[in-house]
Design an enzyme around this catalytic site. Structure first.
Site, short mmCIF file in Angstrom:
data_model
loop_
_atom_site.label_atom_id
_atom_site.label_comp_id
_atom_site.label_asym_id
_atom_site.label_seq_id
_atom_site.Cartn_x
_atom_site.Cartn_y
_atom_site.Cartn_z
N GLU A 23 0.89 -1.17 0.00
CA GLU A 23 0.00 0.00 0.00
C GLU A 23 0.91 1.20 0.00
O GLU A 23 1.73 1.38 0.90
CB GLU A 23 -0.91 -0.02 1.23
CG GLU A 23 -2.02 1.02 1.18
CD GLU A 23 -1.61 2.35 1.82
OE1 GLU A 23 -1.38 3.31 1.04
OE2 GLU A 23 -1.52 2.43 3.04
N CYS A 40 -1.54 8.70 4.31
CA CYS A 40 -1.50 8.45 2.87
C CYS A 40 -2.86 8.73 2.24
O CYS A 40 -2.95 9.00 1.04
CB CYS A 40 -1.06 7.02 2.59
SG CYS A 40 -2.00 5.76 3.46
#
Length: 632
Positions: A228, A262
Site C-alpha cells: 500500500e 496516505c
C-alpha cells in the site's frame, strides 16, 4: 526482539517530535548477525505455528486485542510521545489495531482451507505505527505464517511494546520477531533473502519498486508483494454541495494528523460558482485550529515526525510563497517539528509533481462544464488511493464513482479514517497492489498456492510489434457498475459498498495451451481482457469466440525481454519452472510505474481484479436534490 529477547548492536536515543530535546527511550538497532539469527529462528518456528489449529491461532489474536484495550492508556502515551499523535488520533489508532486483530481472526476461522505460505517480512510506516504494524502482522499470523517485523525507525518503541503483548498473549517467540533499524540495512536484508516467502509493505511507491526488484532477484518468482503506497488524493466540490459540510470535511481530510496520512486530501477542486464562499469559510475555520502539544486535549494538530520532514515541507511552502501562490498559513509554535496548515493555489493535477506529506492543501478552481476534464486529470496522475466528492446530485455520484480510478471513494464526508471491514483500504495504479487491508480478500495473499513448474515449449518468438498490435486490438474492460457492489456493514446514515473491477489486460503465457486456457478463463471470470500467446494459440480461438474482442490469440512465444517497455499489460500469467518465471518477474519489476503482477500458480488470483470501496454519507443531502434538476 529475537526469540523474545531484546538484542542489537548500535544504540540510539528516541525523542519527542514536539520537543526534540526530550529523550523518552532508547532503541538497539539490529546488526547483520541479528537478522540472520532471526531468519533461522523464523524458519524453525514456521512448522510449529502453522500446525496450530486455526481456532487456537485466532484466539491468540483475540487475546492480543484484549491486551491492547487493557493497555490503551499506555499506548496513548507512547503514540503521543513518540509519534506526535493527538489524543483523538491515539484512540482511533488503537481501535483500528484491535479491529484488525479480531477481523483477521474471524476471517481465518471462516476459511480453514487457507494454509500458511511461509515466512513473511512486514515493513510498516511511522504514520500508523500501531494500526498498520498490527494489521500486517495479524494477517500473516492468522494463517500460520511466522513474521519478521521491521517497524519505521522513528516509531520503534510503540512496535516493541506491541510485540511484547503478542508474546504475552501466547504467541511463540519464533512466530513474531522485531528487527528495528535503518531501512537501507534491515529492510534490504529482509526483502532480499531467498528464505522469505512474501513481503507486506506500506510506504512510498519508490520504495515499493525497489523492494519488488530485490524480491524478483532473490526470492521465489511467486513470492507476493502486498504493498500500500502513496497517493495524490483529490476532492471535487460542485456548486450544489453544502459549504459548511465541505469545510468540515476538508479540514479533517487535509489537516488531521498534521496531514501525515496516505489517505489525506492533497488537492481540492472547487467549482468556481462557489469558490469564494468555500475559501472564506475554509480560511476562517483554519484560524480556529490549535497546533501544539499532542498530549493536550485542546490540540487539533500535532507535529511532523522529524526535522527532515519539517525542512523539506517548509522549503516547499516558502517556494510557493515566493511565487505568490500561498493563499493561507496558520500560526504554529516556534519550538518542535511543527508545520503550519497551509493552502496553496494550483491550476490542477498537472501542477502536483510529488506528494507533500504534511498539512498542505492545494486549491484549484474549475468550471462546471469541465468536471469530466477534472476527473481525467485525477486519473491521469497514475495514483489511485482516496478520492472525495461533495455533491447533492445522485446521478453525479453514480457517474463519477464509475469513472474515477481510486481505491477508496468518499461521498459527502471526509476521505480519511477507513474502518476495518466497513471500508477496506488500499489503492490501485501507483497507490498499491491490492487486495485491500481489512477486506474479505486480504488474507488470500498470505496463503499458500499450488505451484506448477512446466517447461516452456519451443517456438518462434513474437516480435514486440506483433505483441503491441494485438494488445491494441483488445477491448478495454468495463468497470463494474456501483449497483453490483457488495454491501458492507456500517452505522445508520452511512452506506458502504465494495466493488470488484477487472484489473485490465492479462497476458496468458501458459506454458502450453491447457495452462493458457485455464489462465484466460480465470481472468475472464473477473471481467479482464486476455491475450493468449503460445506456439499453437490459434487452435484456441474458436473456444473463446463468445468473448469477442476481449480475447486474442497469437501463435508464438513471448520472450521476457519483450515485456520491458510494452504498454497495455496489467498482469502476466506464467506457470513455468522457477528459473524461467524469475526471468519474467525480473523484467516486470525493472519497469517504472505501476507494479505489474506475475501469476505463477493455478486458480483464482487476486492479480486479476482490483477493489473499490465506496462510502456515502446518506444523511448529507441537505435538501431535495430533485429540485436541482438534471446534470448532463
Amino acid at each position: 526482539m529475537i526469540d523474545g529477547k531484546f538484542k542489537g548492536a548500535e544504540k540510539r536515543p528516541v525523542s519527542m517530535p514536539h520537543d526534540p530535546d526530550h529523550v523518552i527511550g532508547e532503541v538497539f538497532e539490529s546488526a547483520p548477525a541479528d537478522i540472520e539469527t532471526a531468519l533461522k529462528s523464523a524458519r524453525r518456528g514456521h512448522e510449529a505455528w502453522s500446525a496450530e489449529d486455526v481456532t487456537a491461532r485466532a484466539n491468540v489474536l483475540r487475546k492480543v486485542a484484549d491486551l491492547y484495550e487493557t493497555h490503551t492508556p499506555e499506548f496513548c502515551a507512547l503514540l503521543a510521545l513518540e509519534a506526535g499523535k493527538t489524543l483523538p488520533d491515539c484512540i482511533a489508532e488503537i481501535r483500528e489495531a484491535v479491529d484488525f486483530l479480531r477481523y483477521y481472526a474471524m476471517q481465518a476461522e471462516a476459511a480453514p482451507a487457507l494454509k500458511a505460505r511461509g515466512v513473511f517480512t512486514c515493513i510498516s510506516p511511522w504514520n500508523f505505527p500501531l494500526a498498520i504494524f498490527t494489521g500486517q502482522i495479524a494477517a500473516a499470523l492468522a494463517l500460520g505464517n511466522p513474521v519478521l517485523a521491521k517497524p519505521a525507525e522513528t516509531t520503534t518503541l510503540i512496535a516493541a511494546r506491541a510485540v511484547e503483548l503478542f508474546h504475552e498473549a501466547g504467541l511463540p517467540a519464533a512466530a513474531l520477531q522485531l528487527l528495528p533499524g535503518q531501512g537501507s540495512v534491515v529492510g534490504t536484508a529482509l526483502t532480499s533473502d531467498p528464505g522469505i516467502d512474501g513481503v507486506c509493505f506500506t510506504g512510498s511507491t519508490a520504495t515499493a519498486q525497489r523492494i519488488n526488484r530485490a524480491m524478483a532477484e532473490h526470492m521465489s518468482p511467486g513470492a507476493p508483494l502486498i504493498a500500500e503506497t502513496g497517493g495524490l488524493n483529490a476532492m471535487i466540490v460542485d456548486s450544489t454541495a453544502l459549504p459548511e459540510q465541505v469545510v468540515r470535511d476538508v479540514i479533517a481530510s487535509s489537516f488531521q494528523s498534521a496531514g501525515q496520512r496516505c489517505s489525506a486530501l492533497r488537492l481540492l477542486y472547487v467549482q468556481e460558482d462557489v469558490s469564494e464562499t468555500v475559501k472564506t469559510m475554509l480560511f476562517g475555520a483554519m484560524d480556529e485550529l490549535h497546533v501544539g502539544d499532542p498530549a493536550e486535549f485542546s490540540t487539533d494538530i500535532g507535529p511532523l515526525i522529524n526535522a527532515d520532514a519539517q525542512d523539506r515541507i517548509g522549503a516547499y511552502v516558502t517556494a510557493a510563497e515566493n511565487d505568490g501562490r500561498l493563499l493561507k498559513r496558520c500560526d504554529v509554535p516556534s519550538e518542535g517539528y511543527f508545520m503550519a496548515p497551509s493552502v496553496i493555489a494550483v491550476d490542477g493535477m498537472a501542477d502536483m509533481t510529488e506528494e507533500i506529506f504534511g498539512p498542505i492543501l492545494h486549491l484549484a478552481i474549475f468550471k462546471g462544464d469541465d468536471i469530466n476534464k477534472v476527473i481525467d486529470a485525477v486519473n491521469g496522475s497514475g495514483y489511485g488511493l482516496t478520492f472525495g466528492l461533495q455533491t447533492r446530485i445522485d446521478r453525479r455520484v453514480t457517474d463519477v464513482t464509475r469513472r474515477i480510478h481510486a481505491g477508496n471513494v468518499y461521498i459527502n464526508r471526509n476521505q480519511i479514517g477507513a474502518i476495518v471491514e466497513s471500508q477496506p483500504f488500499g489503492g490501485e495504479g501507483l497507490s498499491g497492489t491490492g487486495p485491500k487491508a481489512g477486506g474479505p480478500n486480504y488474507l488470500k495473499r498470505f496463503a499458500a498456492t499450488e505451484e506448477t513448474e512446466a517447461a516452456m515449449p519451443s517456438g518462434a518468438e513474437l516480435s514486440a510489434a506483433a505483441l503491441k498490435t494485438a494488445l491494441g486490438g483488445l477491448a478495454v474492460p468495463n468497470r463494474t457498475p456501483i449497483e453490483q457492489a457488495l454491501i458492507l456493514p456500517g452505522p445508520t446514515g452511512e452506506e458502504n459498498r465494495l466493488i470488484t473491477h477487472p484489473r485490465g489486460v492479462v497476458l496468458c503465457l501458459g506454458p502450453g495451451n491447457d495452462a493458457a486456457t485455464a489462465q484466460a478463463k480465470a481472468a475472464l471470470e473477473y471481467g479482464c481482457s486476455v491475450l493468449i500467446a503460445t506456439p499453437d494459440a490459434a487452435a484456441l480461438e474458436s473456444g473463446f469466440a463468445e468473448y469477442g474482442a476481449r480475447v486474442k490469440c497469437l501463435d508464438g512465444v513471448v520472450a521476457a525481454s519483450c515485456l520491458a517497455g510494452m504498454d497495455g499489460i496489467d498482469a502476466v500469467a506464467l506457470w513455468a519452472e522457477a528459473d524461467v518465471a524469475r526471468s519474467y518477474r525480473k523484467v516486470l519489476a525493472a519497469r517504472d510505474g505501476v507494479l505489474i503482477p506475475l501469476v505463477t500458480s493455478p486458480g483464482p488470483s487476486c492479480a486479476y481484479f482490483q477493489e473499490q470501496s465506496i462510502c456515502i454519507d446518506t444523511t448529507a443531502a441537505g435538501g431535495n436534490a430533485a429540485l436541482l434538476g438534471e446534470v448532463s
